[in-house]
Scaffold this active site. Sequence first.
Site, PDB file in Angstrom:
ATOM      1  N   TYR A   1      10.685   4.284   1.264  1.00 35.77           N
ATOM      2  CA  TYR A   1      11.539   3.241   1.856  1.00 35.77           C
ATOM      3  C   TYR A   1      12.993   3.326   1.387  1.00 35.77           C
ATOM      4  O   TYR A   1      13.873   2.727   2.005  1.00 35.77           O
ATOM      5  CB  TYR A   1      10.967   1.850   1.553  1.00 35.77           C
ATOM      6  CG  TYR A   1       9.893   1.456   2.546  1.00 35.77           C
ATOM      7  CD1 TYR A   1      10.220   0.871   3.758  1.00 35.77           C
ATOM      8  CD2 TYR A   1       8.555   1.681   2.280  1.00 35.77           C
ATOM      9  CE1 TYR A   1       9.248   0.521   4.685  1.00 35.77           C
ATOM     10  CE2 TYR A   1       7.570   1.333   3.192  1.00 35.77           C
ATOM     11  CZ  TYR A   1       7.925   0.754   4.396  1.00 35.77           C
ATOM     12  OH  TYR A   1       6.959   0.410   5.318  1.00 35.77           O
TER      13      TYR A   1
ATOM     14  N   ASP B   1       0.796  -1.226   0.000  1.00 36.87           N
ATOM     15  CA  ASP B   1       0.000   0.000   0.000  1.00 36.87           C
ATOM     16  C   ASP B   1       0.832   1.282   0.000  1.00 36.87           C
ATOM     17  O   ASP B   1       0.288   2.369  -0.009  1.00 36.87           O
ATOM     18  CB  ASP B   1      -0.937   0.014   1.215  1.00 36.87           C
ATOM     19  CG  ASP B   1      -0.171   0.111   2.524  1.00 36.87           C
ATOM     20  OD1 ASP B   1       1.071   0.189   2.503  1.00 36.87           O
ATOM     21  OD2 ASP B   1      -0.816   0.119   3.581  1.00 36.87           O
TER      22      ASP B   1
END
Length: 442
Positions: A265, A171
């Site tokens: 990330y 997500d």
Amino acid sequence: MRRKFNITIAGGGSTYTPGIILMLMEECERFPVGTIKLYDNLASRQEPIGKAMEILLRERHPEVKFSYTTDPEEAFTGIDFVFAHIRVGLYAMREKDEKIPLKYNVVGQETCGPGGIAYGMRSIGGVLEILDYMEKYSPNAWMLNYSNPAAIVAEATRRLRPNSKIINICDMPVALENIMANILNLESRKEMIVRYYGLNHFGWWTSITDKSGKDLMPELKAFVKEKGYAKETEDYQHRAQSWKDTYLMAKDVYALDPDTLPNTYLKYYLLQDEVVAHSNKEYTRANEVMDSREKEVFGTCREIIEKGSAEGCNFATGAHATFIVDLACALAFNTKERMLLIVPNNGAIVNFDEDAMVEIPCLVGSDGPEPLTMGRIPQFQKGLMEQQVAVEKLTVDAWIEHSYQKLWQAITLSKTVPGAKVAKQILDELIEANKDYWPELH
Ligand code: NAD
Ligand code: G6P
Ligand code: MN
């Protein structure tokens, strides 16, 4: 009458289960649901959520058949979809994944670096087990899996269950696209058409336009350059201070390649020193989640059970809940919606490993995802991705072969880790911590 779908949520005791059930109910016009079953291998964890959801559904949607069980046959018989979000080892093990590397001044993170590798070594067996139950009891069902670490789990299922109807999803791009739509003052992220490539938790947007083809990248870049993705939205999951810091830090990741917009990330691989310097070695994200989301969800469940009613009670629904319904609709109704999924590369990124699991746009219909070609990628991204995909493959090799050597190589190769010696120290501590979960390595 329209057909209704039967769903099993695996990892019924997850903090995300109530949010997903609520989302399914909100979307029941678009995606009619006949049965919802929860399945977990830990009755005590699942029970409060099961009892509370039983009360809530009886009050709000009595037409939906609901049950919860730890019996695989009961859970996986007669279903169309499995939504899987298990966490093998629970938050107690996430805490160790995060804290052990940090002791050595290495990134301590749920899905990235040695922590993600350790979690992968636990998750593979759990996800395969659920997939096998589904195939045994409902061979035509689809499994939508977001159990982490999705990159490693996806590589393991590609290798070990190549013909299974499993789609691995994340997500994070959805959450970031919601923020982008907000920056652009758009009603919905669905007004944007994106090109994106990478690995899970490791990718870049290369193009974002509106439906008329207008380039939206310049406006987004101007924002990200100054503020990263730090724009207030209603996203519940990512509202914690640590996530806000991550969103802001995206500006420093962006600076490294202003031709693209990065996934958040990437900070763990590109700004690892700064991440470690700002980490609290005694109190990591696992502690934060245990003190917030876990307490809130189970607290609300207890309240509902005590009152015998869910009146006035609510649960937050995250970005991935809508995404899952979109994906289930695409599979059920052949909508051909364009979605970012984790799929075998097979030439979609032309100058990259054919066998790698990559995250790219796909058109999704009743036969599953049809990946779109993303063309050639630049040297910078290619180099980073080759290193990271090797880490993921070596981890799966280590799990299959029970190989200490391969796991040591995987940790050493991670861009979060400075050298082989520290990799070995971290590995040896992780082995000790994971002895109830990992295959025995030799
Ligand atoms: P949680 O610990 O609250 O819940 C996980 C549940 O899985 C627990 O009830 C546990 O008992 C159960 N479980 C563990 N092993 C199992 C097994 N082998 N079989 C059946 N059940 C098992 O965790 P959470 O924070 O709610 O997260 C759940 C998962 O969803 C995690 O893997 C998390 O990383 C993942 N997640 C992924 C994304 C994504 O982008 N892909 C987004 C959100 C969450
Ligand atoms: C994002 C990622 C998920 C991850 C989650 C962690 O949504 O895409 O893969 O599990 O963040 O959130 P948490 O609140 O548990 O730290
Ligand atoms: Mn994710």
